[in-house]
Design a protein around this motif. Sequence first.
Motif, PDB file in Angstrom:
ATOM      1  N   THR A  76       0.737  -1.233   0.149  1.00  0.00           N
ATOM      2  CA  THR A  76      -0.017  -0.006   0.010  1.00  0.00           C
ATOM      3  C   THR A  76       0.995   1.412   0.147  1.00  0.00           C
ATOM      4  OG1 THR A  76      -1.682  -1.147   1.313  1.00  0.00           O
ATOM      5  CG2 THR A  76      -1.727   1.268   1.068  1.00  0.00           C
TER       6      THR A  76
ATOM      7  N   THR B  80      -1.956   0.349   6.272  1.00  0.00           N
ATOM      8  CA  THR B  80      -1.339  -1.057   6.339  1.00  0.00           C
ATOM      9  C   THR B  80      -1.497  -1.676   7.671  1.00  0.00           C
ATOM     10  OG1 THR B  80       0.191  -0.118   4.859  1.00  0.00           O
ATOM     11  CG2 THR B  80       0.557  -2.357   5.767  1.00  0.00           C
ATOM     12  N   ILE B  81      -1.273  -0.991   8.847  1.00  0.00           N
ATOM     13  CA  ILE B  81      -1.475  -1.577  10.127  1.00  0.00           C
ATOM     14  C   ILE B  81      -2.994  -2.211  10.394  1.00  0.00           C
ATOM     15  CG2 ILE B  81      -1.658  -1.122  12.585  1.00  0.00           C
ATOM     16  CD1 ILE B  81       0.644   0.601  12.200  1.00  0.00           C
ATOM     17  N   GLU B  83      -4.915  -3.125   7.840  1.00  0.00           N
ATOM     18  CA  GLU B  83      -5.051  -4.087   6.763  1.00  0.00           C
ATOM     19  C   GLU B  83      -4.401  -5.628   7.701  1.00  0.00           C
ATOM     20  OE1 GLU B  83      -3.698  -4.647   2.604  1.00  0.00           O
ATOM     21  OE2 GLU B  83      -2.786  -2.512   3.263  1.00  0.00           O
ATOM     22  N   LEU B  84      -3.291  -5.361   8.054  1.00  0.00           N
ATOM     23  CA  LEU B  84      -2.590  -6.366   8.858  1.00  0.00           C
ATOM     24  C   LEU B  84      -3.554  -7.226   9.924  1.00  0.00           C
ATOM     25  CD1 LEU B  84       1.225  -5.519   8.489  1.00  0.00           C
ATOM     26  CD2 LEU B  84      -0.063  -7.237   7.275  1.00  0.00           C
ATOM     27  N   LEU B  85      -4.154  -6.126  10.998  1.00  0.00           N
ATOM     28  CA  LEU B  85      -4.530  -6.486  12.096  1.00  0.00           C
ATOM     29  C   LEU B  85      -5.946  -7.250  11.736  1.00  0.00           C
ATOM     30  CD1 LEU B  85      -4.378  -3.613  14.386  1.00  0.00           C
ATOM     31  CD2 LEU B  85      -3.318  -5.676  14.614  1.00  0.00           C
ATOM     32  N   ASN B  87      -6.671  -8.626   8.596  1.00  0.00           N
ATOM     33  CA  ASN B  87      -6.575 -10.058   7.928  1.00  0.00           C
ATOM     34  C   ASN B  87      -6.284 -11.160   9.070  1.00  0.00           C
ATOM     35  OD1 ASN B  87      -5.942 -11.854   6.155  1.00  0.00           O
ATOM     36  ND2 ASN B  87      -4.116 -11.101   5.364  1.00  0.00           N
ATOM     37  N   ALA B  88      -5.347 -10.750  10.180  1.00  0.00           N
ATOM     38  CA  ALA B  88      -4.957 -11.674  11.116  1.00  0.00           C
ATOM     39  C   ALA B  88      -6.199 -12.062  12.265  1.00  0.00           C
ATOM     40  CB  ALA B  88      -3.948 -11.172  12.127  1.00  0.00           C
ATOM     41  N   PHE B  89      -6.954 -11.047  12.526  1.00  0.00           N
ATOM     42  CA  PHE B  89      -7.975 -11.280  13.482  1.00  0.00           C
ATOM     43  C   PHE B  89      -9.443 -11.346  13.281  1.00  0.00           C
ATOM     44  CE2 PHE B  89      -4.555 -11.827  16.295  1.00  0.00           C
ATOM     45  CZ  PHE B  89      -3.844 -10.577  16.263  1.00  0.00           C
ATOM     46  N   PRO B  91     -10.867 -12.396   9.637  1.00  0.00           N
ATOM     47  CA  PRO B  91     -10.597 -12.368   8.388  1.00  0.00           C
ATOM     48  C   PRO B  91     -11.634 -12.561   7.527  1.00  0.00           C
ATOM     49  CG  PRO B  91     -10.324 -14.490   9.835  1.00  0.00           C
ATOM     50  CD  PRO B  91     -10.447 -13.132  10.455  1.00  0.00           C
ATOM     51  N   TYR B  94     -12.186  -8.786   6.526  1.00  0.00           N
ATOM     52  CA  TYR B  94     -11.036  -8.485   5.636  1.00  0.00           C
ATOM     53  C   TYR B  94     -11.369  -8.841   4.308  1.00  0.00           C
ATOM     54  CZ  TYR B  94      -6.478  -8.618   3.685  1.00  0.00           C
ATOM     55  OH  TYR B  94      -5.330  -8.437   2.778  1.00  0.00           O
ATOM     56  N   ILE B  99     -10.574  -4.659  -1.304  1.00  0.00           N
ATOM     57  CA  ILE B  99      -9.717  -3.874  -1.766  1.00  0.00           C
ATOM     58  C   ILE B  99      -9.898  -2.470  -1.112  1.00  0.00           C
ATOM     59  CG2 ILE B  99      -8.716  -4.828  -3.958  1.00  0.00           C
ATOM     60  CD1 ILE B  99     -10.284  -2.771  -5.470  1.00  0.00           C
ATOM     61  N   PHE B 100     -11.389  -2.302  -0.479  1.00  0.00           N
ATOM     62  CA  PHE B 100     -11.664  -0.826   0.062  1.00  0.00           C
ATOM     63  C   PHE B 100     -11.139  -0.884   1.515  1.00  0.00           C
ATOM     64  CE2 PHE B 100     -14.242   0.763  -2.937  1.00  0.00           C
ATOM     65  CZ  PHE B 100     -14.664  -0.259  -3.588  1.00  0.00           C
ATOM     66  N   PRO B 102      -7.248  -1.224   1.748  1.00  0.00           N
ATOM     67  CA  PRO B 102      -6.146  -0.374   1.331  1.00  0.00           C
ATOM     68  C   PRO B 102      -6.393   1.043   0.624  1.00  0.00           C
ATOM     69  CG  PRO B 102      -6.275  -2.425  -0.208  1.00  0.00           C
ATOM     70  CD  PRO B 102      -7.112  -2.703   1.196  1.00  0.00           C
TER      71      PRO B 102
ATOM     72  N   LEU C  23       6.025  -0.833  10.404  1.00  0.00           N
ATOM     73  CA  LEU C  23       5.169  -2.063   9.655  1.00  0.00           C
ATOM     74  C   LEU C  23       5.722  -3.406   9.696  1.00  0.00           C
ATOM     75  CD1 LEU C  23       3.817  -0.100   6.460  1.00  0.00           C
ATOM     76  CD2 LEU C  23       2.554  -0.826   8.592  1.00  0.00           C
ATOM     77  N   VAL C  26       4.566  -4.801  13.145  1.00  0.00           N
ATOM     78  CA  VAL C  26       3.462  -5.125  13.028  1.00  0.00           C
ATOM     79  C   VAL C  26       3.142  -6.335  12.235  1.00  0.00           C
ATOM     80  CG1 VAL C  26       1.056  -4.365  12.415  1.00  0.00           C
ATOM     81  CG2 VAL C  26       2.587  -2.781  13.162  1.00  0.00           C
ATOM     82  N   THR C  30       1.307 -10.005  13.256  1.00  0.00           N
ATOM     83  CA  THR C  30       0.280 -10.760  12.646  1.00  0.00           C
ATOM     84  C   THR C  30       0.251 -11.918  11.619  1.00  0.00           C
ATOM     85  OG1 THR C  30       0.412  -9.000  11.101  1.00  0.00           O
ATOM     86  CG2 THR C  30      -0.879  -8.432  12.998  1.00  0.00           C
ATOM     87  N   ALA C  33      -0.644 -15.442  12.580  1.00  0.00           N
ATOM     88  CA  ALA C  33      -2.281 -15.597  12.659  1.00  0.00           C
ATOM     89  C   ALA C  33      -2.799 -15.816  11.444  1.00  0.00           C
ATOM     90  CB  ALA C  33      -2.808 -14.448  13.377  1.00  0.00           C
ATOM     91  N   ILE C  34      -2.175 -15.041  10.321  1.00  0.00           N
ATOM     92  CA  ILE C  34      -2.741 -14.991   8.941  1.00  0.00           C
ATOM     93  C   ILE C  34      -2.507 -16.501   8.372  1.00  0.00           C
ATOM     94  CG2 ILE C  34      -2.508 -13.868   6.743  1.00  0.00           C
ATOM     95  CD1 ILE C  34      -1.869 -11.367   8.054  1.00  0.00           C
ATOM     96  N   GLN C  37      -4.849 -19.098   9.241  1.00  0.00           N
ATOM     97  CA  GLN C  37      -6.271 -19.326   8.983  1.00  0.00           C
ATOM     98  C   GLN C  37      -6.379 -20.245   7.449  1.00  0.00           C
ATOM     99  OE1 GLN C  37      -7.029 -15.472   7.900  1.00  0.00           O
ATOM    100  NE2 GLN C  37      -6.689 -14.834  10.052  1.00  0.00           N
TER     101      GLN C  37
END
Lengths: 199, 196, 226
Positions: A76, B80-81, B83-85, B87-89, B91, B94, B99-100, B102, C23, C26, C30, C33-34, C37
């Motif tokens: 991004t 991005t933070i 996004e990652l959070l 995706n991980a918690f 899903p 996510y 794409i909305f 990012p 980043l 982070v 994460t 976890a990803i 899944q």
Amino acid sequence: MELKILFGILISTIFINNYVLSQILGLCPFLGVSKKLDSALGMGLAVIFVMSLASFFTFLLYKYILLPNDIVYLRTVSFILIIAALVQLVEMIIEKLSPALYQSLGIFLPLITTNCAILGVALLNINSGFVTAELGLLKSIVQGFGGGVGFTLALLLMAGIRERLETADMPENIKGLPITFITAGLLALAFLGFSGMKV
Amino acid sequence: MNYLSEFTKGIWKKNPILVLGIGLCPTLAVTTSVSNAFWMSIAAAFVLTCSNIVISLIKKIVPSHVRIPIFITVIATFVTIVELLLNAFQPAVYKSLGIFIPLIVVNCIILGRAEEFASKNGVLASILDALGMAIGFALTLFVLAFVRESLGANKLFGFTIIPGMEPSSAMIIAPGAFFTLGLMLWGMNKINSRKK
Amino acid sequence: MSAGIIKPSLILTVTAFVAAFALSHVNKITAPAIARQTADREREALSVVLPGFAAGNEKTDGSGDNAFRYWEGEKNVDDAAVKAYAFITSSPGYSGDVKSMVGVDSEGKILGIYIIEQSETPGLGARAAEIASSRTIWDIGKILSGKLKEEKTHPWFQRQFAGLSAGEKIKIEKAGDWTPAKEQALLEKNAITAITGATITGRAVIAGIEKGYERLRYVLGREAAQ
């Protein structure tokens, strides 16, 4: 064979999955610049240029730098910076080539950076699986180009209609944004006719 | 500096979507369900608040001609933070927002507030501005999503409303989005002009 | 002018580095976890498409873009070992690829499918993953107090594939949503009923099944010849 696929991508992004009217991207400039036909055309051409170039650079960056080094999460940040740089470039070019256009586009020129359609197509190129596909780079550029053309098409249609609406009779409260959105909705409805087309 | 008005202006008078006309892209795309609208509001609020804070803190050391790229980098980092959070918690969310997430980085609301407010005001005011805008954004999204999900999919938050009824899918796709927002804006104009 | 470029560029570079640094941290937090899944989803998919089978090891044929992942499952029926296979396949849908896991027995009869990934339009193509819920918004009181628990059933669109033959052409009927009453007629025609307004998604799933089954037969044939 490849030509048919590329042509298919073009038709798909311009008509079937039009970025503005189907995928609802690129709205801010769509509403801001579609008031007059000539500035709409100028904006459209600038967007086509930026979208094609952005597709080119972001694809290469993703495939050869981000993926191999496992830093995909920087996608991004890096994509948007590339786009910002490209828009800066386009601004300088337009200022040199056509100061009149530069004036009439005004604030909307640097705002191309925040046009979600541009970052959108860069991300969509990745999501479409082009990175691992044959001729991926070419497909991405075509998709970017098509996205820009579709955007311009929607912009021109909108500008043409809005110029007429200026002199039309309607309730005071619906003037401005409300009627613009309703018009956009009708355009989107019309473009729905393309969906399901097999190329 | 009237702190209360800095906070409340984002909700009605300077509602980002309905008055300032910014942040439209995600608005129409994620209001296909109340759940999507909810999570997008949270994500946008997080990014908006954090970037407002950081930009307000660094405003003195940022040279004017590179300020936009620097603002964008800050915003992109927080996006991005998120996004990652997500995706991980979360899903499912996510995947649903796609794409909305990012694309939050080019949400004109965030860059707009950074440029217009956070770069010129203190941290506390910037936080209030961010929260007010975020709430205005969230409320608008919620109303739109409520209308579209209930009419277009006969559901709210994934739960069916009237079992067995076939909803009007037109509300779920692009045209429905445009129409709903257009009618909402018309309504707002009517309310505002009656106030005058 | 040159002094005017150095300082801003320096600050921009520093900002970029700080951003990348933050980043990467982070991301490190994460990432596990990803990754978990995907593994979880595939395990769940295997249990759905190979019901009752002990899914054996995963094998991959080919590599990169051409990689084909498949599993061999075994179970005991009347003291005889019965084999079944599962594979992952994907085919372009309306907005992106639709990725499914398909389970077939040794005669090519579909035991089940599980759509692992899709990004189709919510309310239309995305209904392929829709679970028919008997709970409505009016039950919200009961749901919140935990009295009305939902049983996790498989989406009706995917369930109807079980029993069809992957070796023959699977047809699409446009007859409204699936209901148990339609089951027999559809089975006889080797057909599924499409999602109203989202035939493309249905076609994508079918294309994926056909493509994957053909590849499976090719790979198994080669294995047997060795």
